[in-house]
Design a protein around this motif. Structure first.
Motif, PDB file in Angstrom:
ATOM      1  N   GLU A 296       0.840  -1.214   0.000  1.00 47.83           N
ATOM      2  CA  GLU A 296       0.000   0.000   0.000  1.00 47.83           C
ATOM      3  C   GLU A 296       0.870   1.258   0.000  1.00 47.83           C
ATOM      4  O   GLU A 296       0.537   2.247  -0.661  1.00 47.83           O
ATOM      5  CB  GLU A 296      -0.939   0.013   1.210  1.00 47.83           C
ATOM      6  N   HIS A 297       1.969   1.225   0.751  1.00 42.04           N
ATOM      7  CA  HIS A 297       2.878   2.383   0.786  1.00 42.04           C
ATOM      8  C   HIS A 297       3.451   2.620  -0.612  1.00 42.04           C
ATOM      9  O   HIS A 297       3.491   3.756  -1.100  1.00 42.04           O
ATOM     10  CB  HIS A 297       4.005   2.112   1.795  1.00 42.04           C
ATOM     11  N   TYR A 298       3.842   1.536  -1.251  1.00 41.39           N
ATOM     12  CA  TYR A 298       4.377   1.639  -2.616  1.00 41.39           C
ATOM     13  C   TYR A 298       3.315   2.215  -3.564  1.00 41.39           C
ATOM     14  O   TYR A 298       3.602   3.108  -4.371  1.00 41.39           O
ATOM     15  CB  TYR A 298       4.829   0.257  -3.090  1.00 41.39           C
ATOM     16  N   ALA A 299       2.095   1.704  -3.462  1.00 44.43           N
ATOM     17  CA  ALA A 299       1.005   2.191  -4.314  1.00 44.43           C
ATOM     18  C   ALA A 299       0.802   3.697  -4.122  1.00 44.43           C
ATOM     19  O   ALA A 299       0.617   4.445  -5.092  1.00 44.43           O
ATOM     20  CB  ALA A 299      -0.284   1.440  -3.999  1.00 44.43           C
ATOM     21  N   ALA A 300       0.851   4.146  -2.867  1.00 43.73           N
ATOM     22  CA  ALA A 300       0.643   5.565  -2.575  1.00 43.73           C
ATOM     23  C   ALA A 300       1.778   6.417  -3.147  1.00 43.73           C
ATOM     24  O   ALA A 300       1.544   7.524  -3.652  1.00 43.73           O
ATOM     25  CB  ALA A 300       0.527   5.781  -1.068  1.00 43.73           C
TER      26      ALA A 300
ATOM     27  N   LEU B 296      -1.983   6.004   4.269  1.00 42.53           N
ATOM     28  CA  LEU B 296      -1.468   4.969   5.170  1.00 42.53           C
ATOM     29  C   LEU B 296      -2.193   4.981   6.521  1.00 42.53           C
ATOM     30  O   LEU B 296      -2.301   3.941   7.176  1.00 42.53           O
ATOM     31  CB  LEU B 296       0.040   5.108   5.318  1.00 42.53           C
TER      32      LEU B 296
ATOM     33  N   ILE C 201      -1.669   0.074  -8.417  1.00 43.78           N
ATOM     34  CA  ILE C 201      -0.252   0.187  -8.807  1.00 43.78           C
ATOM     35  C   ILE C 201      -0.123   0.166 -10.326  1.00 43.78           C
ATOM     36  O   ILE C 201       0.596   0.990 -10.912  1.00 43.78           O
ATOM     37  CB  ILE C 201       0.575  -0.948  -8.156  1.00 43.78           C
TER      38      ILE C 201
END
Lengths: 133, 81
Positions: free
Chosen positions: A48-52, B47, B71
């Motif tokens: 999720e961090h990567y997606a953000a 987050l 993504i």
């Protein structure tokens, strides 16, 4: 003299902004990592961090903030990181199905690689406006 | 008011002042910094929602599919010409 005063005023605003940002930190990010109790949840938070961050990079590109050499570096870093990060979901499924030491090691290893790849992308995106934020 | 929002408003005000003073490169840098700060806040807010989700319920296959789709979509935007 007036111009000098205006520049000092600008610097004061920037210093205040940097100070405020340093004080507020990244509470949501810390909360997400702290809330992850299991290997699966840690893998999910990293994904999720990567997606953000990819979303942020794409937005900054469209606003013209991320451009030139920094954009190229971000695109390259994203191309390297994406398969590693997207492998986490499959590795979690295998780990949950097998619960073996082998599947745990595979997931942990991919998670370590994903964190490194994410850190590279974050560094590039944060440097987009000349190292600010 | 949110202190980060105040910082963004301050940066944009400073950028406007720099622009009016004819210092376009300074103005551009300040506007870019404000955009970067705002986008960083969006990452942190996202987050925070993830943290709330993890506290609230177990993960499902749909959660993994959803994040993978996002993504792919944002990667396409990042790499588009």
């Amino acid at each position: 003299m007036k111009s000098h005063t205006a520049i000092m005023g600008l610097l004061a605003v920037v210093a205040l902004a940097v100070g405020v940002l340093g004080a507020t930190g990244c509470a949501g990010t810390k909360a997400a990592y702290n809330a992850a109790d299991t290997l699966e949840e840690r893998a999910y938070v990293v994904t999720e961090h990567y997606a953000a961050v990819v979303h942020q990079a794409a937005d900054l590109k469209e606003k013209g903030v991320l451009k030139g050499a920094a954009l190229t570096r971000a695109q390259e870093a994203e191309s390297v990181a994406q398969p590693v990060v997207l492998s986490l979901g499959d590795l979690v499924k295998k780990y949950n199905a097998a619960k073996s030491a082998e599947s745990e090691v595979a997931l942990q290893s991919a998670l370590d690689d994903a964190v490194r790849a994410l850190a590279d992308l974050v560094r590039i995106v944060k440097g987009a406006a000349g190292g600010a934020a | 008011m949110n202190p980060t929002l105040l910082a963004v408003i301050g940066l944009r005000a400073a950028a406007l002042a720099a622009s009016l003073a004819g210092r376009s490169s300074v103005a551009s840098a300040l506007y870019s910094t404000a955009d970067l700060v705002e986008s960083g806040v969006a990452v942190d807010d996202h987050l925070a929602e993830v943290a709330a989700k993890l506290k609230d319920r177990d993960l499902t296959d749909a959660d993994w599919s959803d994040v993978a789709n996002r993504i792919h979509a944002d990667s396409a935007r990042l790499h588009s010409a």
